[in-house]
Motif scaffolding. Structure first.
Motif, short mmCIF file in Angstrom:
data_model
loop_
_atom_site.label_atom_id
_atom_site.label_comp_id
_atom_site.label_asym_id
_atom_site.label_seq_id
_atom_site.Cartn_x
_atom_site.Cartn_y
_atom_site.Cartn_z
N UNK A 1 0.79 -1.26 0.04
CA UNK A 1 -0.06 0.00 -0.04
C UNK A 1 0.77 1.34 -0.03
N UNK A 2 1.72 1.22 0.78
CA UNK A 2 2.89 2.29 0.72
C UNK A 2 3.60 2.53 -0.56
N UNK A 3 4.11 1.40 -1.01
CA UNK A 3 4.68 1.72 -2.27
C UNK A 3 3.70 2.05 -3.38
N UNK A 4 2.40 1.43 -3.42
CA UNK A 4 1.66 2.21 -4.47
C UNK A 4 1.51 3.47 -4.28
N UNK A 5 1.34 4.20 -3.16
CA UNK A 5 0.97 5.43 -2.87
C UNK A 5 2.12 6.27 -3.69
N UNK B 1 -5.12 9.46 -4.77
CA UNK B 1 -4.16 9.36 -3.71
C UNK B 1 -4.76 9.55 -2.23
N UNK B 2 -4.10 8.91 -1.48
CA UNK B 2 -4.37 9.10 0.15
C UNK B 2 -5.46 8.70 0.70
N UNK B 3 -6.04 7.48 -0.04
CA UNK B 3 -7.15 6.72 0.72
C UNK B 3 -7.50 5.45 0.15
N UNK B 4 -8.36 4.61 0.44
CA UNK B 4 -8.74 3.51 -0.23
C UNK B 4 -7.98 2.25 0.38
N UNK B 5 -8.39 1.00 0.07
CA UNK B 5 -7.91 -0.17 0.59
C UNK B 5 -6.97 -0.81 -0.08
N UNK B 6 -6.92 -0.30 -1.42
CA UNK B 6 -6.05 -0.96 -2.52
C UNK B 6 -6.09 -2.27 -2.65
#
Length: 298
Positions: A13-17, A43-48
């Motif tokens: 999740x952090x890498x995707x952001x 950006x900045x939200x969602x469960x991904x």
């Protein structure tokens, strides 16, 4: 969820952001308002969940990390665009998404329309930029086509059209399932298959197993969404709770009832686990994601 899975999920999740921010135009680039609103939506939200599925499936086939990053970002851009349009007054007319005002509320309707259009185009731009030394050109074209089909009238958009036409109607469970196979399931299925395609070739049995898994989690995702819409509050969901019932839309809960819907979600979770048998322990992350989809509280 165990600690190892949570650590893996947070890392993705952090890498995707970070990656998605890099793939997007900077907020100050002309037209600045549009680019700022695109970043607000993405950006900045969602469960991904979709990027997580891409990465988990890619682990089965030894896929290149850079290709997976682009495939995951592309899927999430398609998903984000669909949410922006879905929330607009001409569609579901919602003011809250991921705990913040929807794009047409934070900006305006015309900007929201353009944000969705631009995010869809950006998805294909990002995926097409994958390193062809890591994924053969013919495979990359197949991935682009898969994403287009999942997003179009035979996939997500088609399911949304059926959904809009079904307001106030008494659908059968089979009709509801067909609608959600398109509206929600197509992009979830594409996430899994895109991740797998980014690596080595799969056998026919393995591809069939991934399709069975994807079908189960796609339906489970929507069943759980319907259960949560009927039982959770807006603060927990990050969007308006109870809206489906208020809008007289057919749901699994309205057709089957609450407890049978919960039981169906659990049955689909077990079917997802069973489908992954050909992969053995290598499919651990996909199994854990099936658990996450069914056992989530928001």
């Amino acid at each position: 969820m165990n600690g190892a899975f949570q650590d893996w999920m947070k890392s993705i999740q952090a890498g995707m952001e970070t990656d998605m921010s890099a793939y997007m135009p900077a907020a100050g680039v002309v037209p600045a308002k549009l680019h700022e609103a695109m970043r607000y939506a993405l950006l900045g939200g969602g469960k991904r969940v979709r990027p997580l599925l891409v990465h988990a499936a890619g682990a089965l086939t030894g896929a290149d990390a850079g290709v997976l990053s682009r495939a995951a970002a592309a899927v999430e851009m398609i998903h984000a665009y669909s949410l922006v349009h879905d929330d607009m007054p001409c569609m579901d007319d919602d003011d809250l998404r991921r705990g913040k005002p929807t794009v047409h509320v934070a900006y305006d309707e015309a900007t929201a329309l353009l944000v969705g259009d631009a995010l869809q185009a950006q998805a294909f731009d990002v995926l097409s930029g994958a390193d062809t030394a890591a994924v053969p050109p013919a495979r990359l074209v197949a991935m682009l086509r898969l994403l287009a089909q999942a997003a179009g009238s035979g996939g997500m958009c088609g399911g949304q059209a059926i959904d809009l036409d079904s307001v106030g109607l008494a659908l059968t469970q089979q009709q509801l399932e067909r609608m959600h196979q398109l509206k929600t399931g197509a992009l979830l299925r594409a996430s899994v298959v895109l991740g797998a395609l980014a690596g080595k070739d799969l056998s026919g049995e393995e591809l069939h197993a991934l399709h069975d898994y994807s079908r189960a989690i796609g339906l489970a995702f929507q069943v759980v969404d319907d259960v949560l819409d009927a039982t959770a509050d807006s603060a927990t969901l990050g969007k308006t709770a109870g809206k489906d019932a208020a809008d007289n839309k057919p749901t699994y809960v309205s057709i089957l009832g609450l407890e049978p819907s919960i039981a169906l979600a659990e049955q689909l979770r077990q079917e997802a686990h069973a489908a992954l048998a050909p992969f053995g322990d290598n499919a651990l992350r996909l199994r854990e994601l099936a658990d996450l989809i069914v056992q989530r509280k928001a």
